[in-house]
Design an enzyme around this catalytic site. Structure first.
Site, PDB file in Angstrom:
ATOM      1  N   GLY A  73       0.808  -1.212   0.000  1.00 54.22           N
ATOM      2  CA  GLY A  73       0.000   0.000   0.000  1.00 54.22           C
ATOM      3  C   GLY A  73       0.843   1.264   0.000  1.00 54.22           C
ATOM      4  CB  SER A 113      10.770   1.827  -5.256  1.00 47.26           C
ATOM      5  OG  SER A 113      10.911   2.274  -6.587  1.00 47.26           O
ATOM      6  CE1 TYR A 138       6.696   5.052  -4.581  1.00 46.93           C
ATOM      7  CE2 TYR A 138       8.529   4.869  -6.123  1.00 46.93           C
ATOM      8  CZ  TYR A 138       7.514   4.288  -5.388  1.00 46.93           C
ATOM      9  OH  TYR A 138       7.317   2.923  -5.470  1.00 46.93           O
ATOM     10  CB  SER A 167       9.957  -2.800 -14.256  1.00 49.49           C
ATOM     11  OG  SER A 167      10.874  -1.716 -14.206  1.00 49.49           O
ATOM     12  NE  ARG A 176      14.598   2.721 -15.238  1.00 55.25           N
ATOM     13  CZ  ARG A 176      13.575   2.274 -14.534  1.00 55.25           C
ATOM     14  NH1 ARG A 176      12.470   1.838 -15.149  1.00 55.25           N
ATOM     15  NH2 ARG A 176      13.622   2.238 -13.214  1.00 55.25           N
TER      16      ARG A 176
END
Length: 268
Positions: A73, A113, A138, A167, A176
Site C-alpha cells: 500500500g 523501490s 517517492y 519493474s 530500461r
C-alpha cells in the site's frame, strides 16, 4: 503456513496478484486498501478492511493479529509531498507502530523501490551495501521506509525484507526494463521464501528476475534461497521491433531510475 497474512494496497497491480497467488501460504488473508477502493466480495478465507494509512489508530487495528504483512500500500509514483507523506511516511510509521504493539510479532515484506537508488548510473552494479541515491520524493519515502524497517528490527526484533522492486509487470515494456524487470512468478517465489526461512533479519533485496542485463547483485541475501527463473532477454527482440532505444544522453539510458530522474518536484 501463516495464520493471518495482511496485504495492503490489495486493489493495486501487485496487490491483486498477491491476493490471487498467496492463498496457499496463509489460513486467512486480510486485504486492505484506501477508503473508497473496491475490494469486491470476500472469499471464505479473506477479510476485507478499508483503511487510510494516514490514520494511526486504524492502521494499528489493521495490523493486530497478523503474523505476516506484505506492505504494497501507499503512493506508488512521484507526487506532491502531502500525498507522499500521508501514505509513505506517516503510513509506514503507523504500520511499524502497529507491528510493535500487536499481540503477535509479524514478519514484513516492505515494497521498496528501485527509485531509492535511482540516481546511480546504469553502468554501476549495486548490492545491498550501496548507499541510497533517491531520484525524487517517492524515492526518498522508500529510503525512509527502509530506515524504519532497520530501526524497528534493531530495537524490537521485527523482521523485514525491504524489496527494491524494479519493474514488476507481465513483461518488460521498454529497454530500461530489460534490466529492471521482475516476473510475477519470481516475485511470488521471493515472498514465499521470505516467510519460509527460519531467520530473516532485515535485508535489502533487489526485486528483479535473472535478467542478463541486470544492474543488481543479490549475493547478500543468498541465504533466502530465492532463485529467480525468468530473464527479460526473451523480450529484447520484441522491444527492439516496437521502439528505438533511448538516446545515450537521455535519463532513461543514463540513470537506473530512468524518467523519475528527469522529473521535478510536484508542488501543489
Amino acid at each position: 503456513m501463516l495464520k493471518k497474512l495482511l496485504i495492503t494496497g490489495a486493489t493495486g497491480n501487485l496487490g491483486a496478484v498477491c491476493r490471487e497467488r498467496l492463498k496457499p501460504i496463509a489460513e486467512t488473508i486480510r486485504l486492505s486498501d484506501r477508503p473508497g477502493a473496491d475490494l469486491g466480495q470476500a472469499a471464505p478465507h479473506e477479510e476485507l478492511v478499508l483503511c487510510d494509512l494516514g490514520d494511526k489508530a486504524a492502521v494499528e487495528a489493521l495490523v493486530e493479529g497478523c503474523d505476516g504483512i506484505v506492505h504494497m500500500g501507499g503512493q506508488s509514483v512521484e507526487a506532491n509531498w502531502d500525498t507522499v507523506r500521508n501514505a509513505n511516511i506517516d503510513g509506514v510509521f503507523h504500520l511499524y507502530e502497529g507491528a510493535r504493539k500487536s499481540s503477535v510479532k509479524p514478519r514484513i515484506i516492505f515494497a521498496s523501490s528501485n527509485h531509492a537508488i535511482g540516481y546511480y548510473k546504469q553502468t554501476q552494479r549495486l548490492d545491498a551495501n550501496s548507499t541510497p541515491r533517491p531520484d525524487g520524493l517517492y524515492g526518498v519515502s522508500k529510503v525512509f521506509g527502509e530506515a524504519m524497517a532497520s530501526m524497528y528490527h534493531d530495537k524490537y526484533g521485527i523482521e523485514t525484507a525491504s524489496v527494491r522492486i524494479g519493474s514488476c509487470f507481465p513483461e518488460p515494456k521498454n529497454h530500461r526494463m530489460l534490466s529492471t524487470w521482475m516476473s510475477f512468478d519470481d516475485f511470488m517465489q521471493l515472498i514465499e521464501r521470505v516467510f519460509m526461512v527460519p531467520r530473516l533479519g532485515c535485508p535489502i533485496v533487489y526485486g528483479a528476475s535473472a535478467n542478463g542485463a541486470s544492474w543488481w547483485d543479490n549475493r547478500e541475501v543468498a541465504y533466502l534461497g530465492w532463485q529467480p527463473k525468468d530473464n527479460a532477454e526473451q523480450f529484447r527482440a520484441k522491444i527492439d521491433a516496437e521502439m528505438d532505444p533511448p538516446p545515450a544522453d537521455d535519463v532513461n539510458a543514463l540513470y537506473q531510475g530512468g524518467a523519475f530522474c528527469g522529473d521535478g518536484i510536484h508542488e501543489d
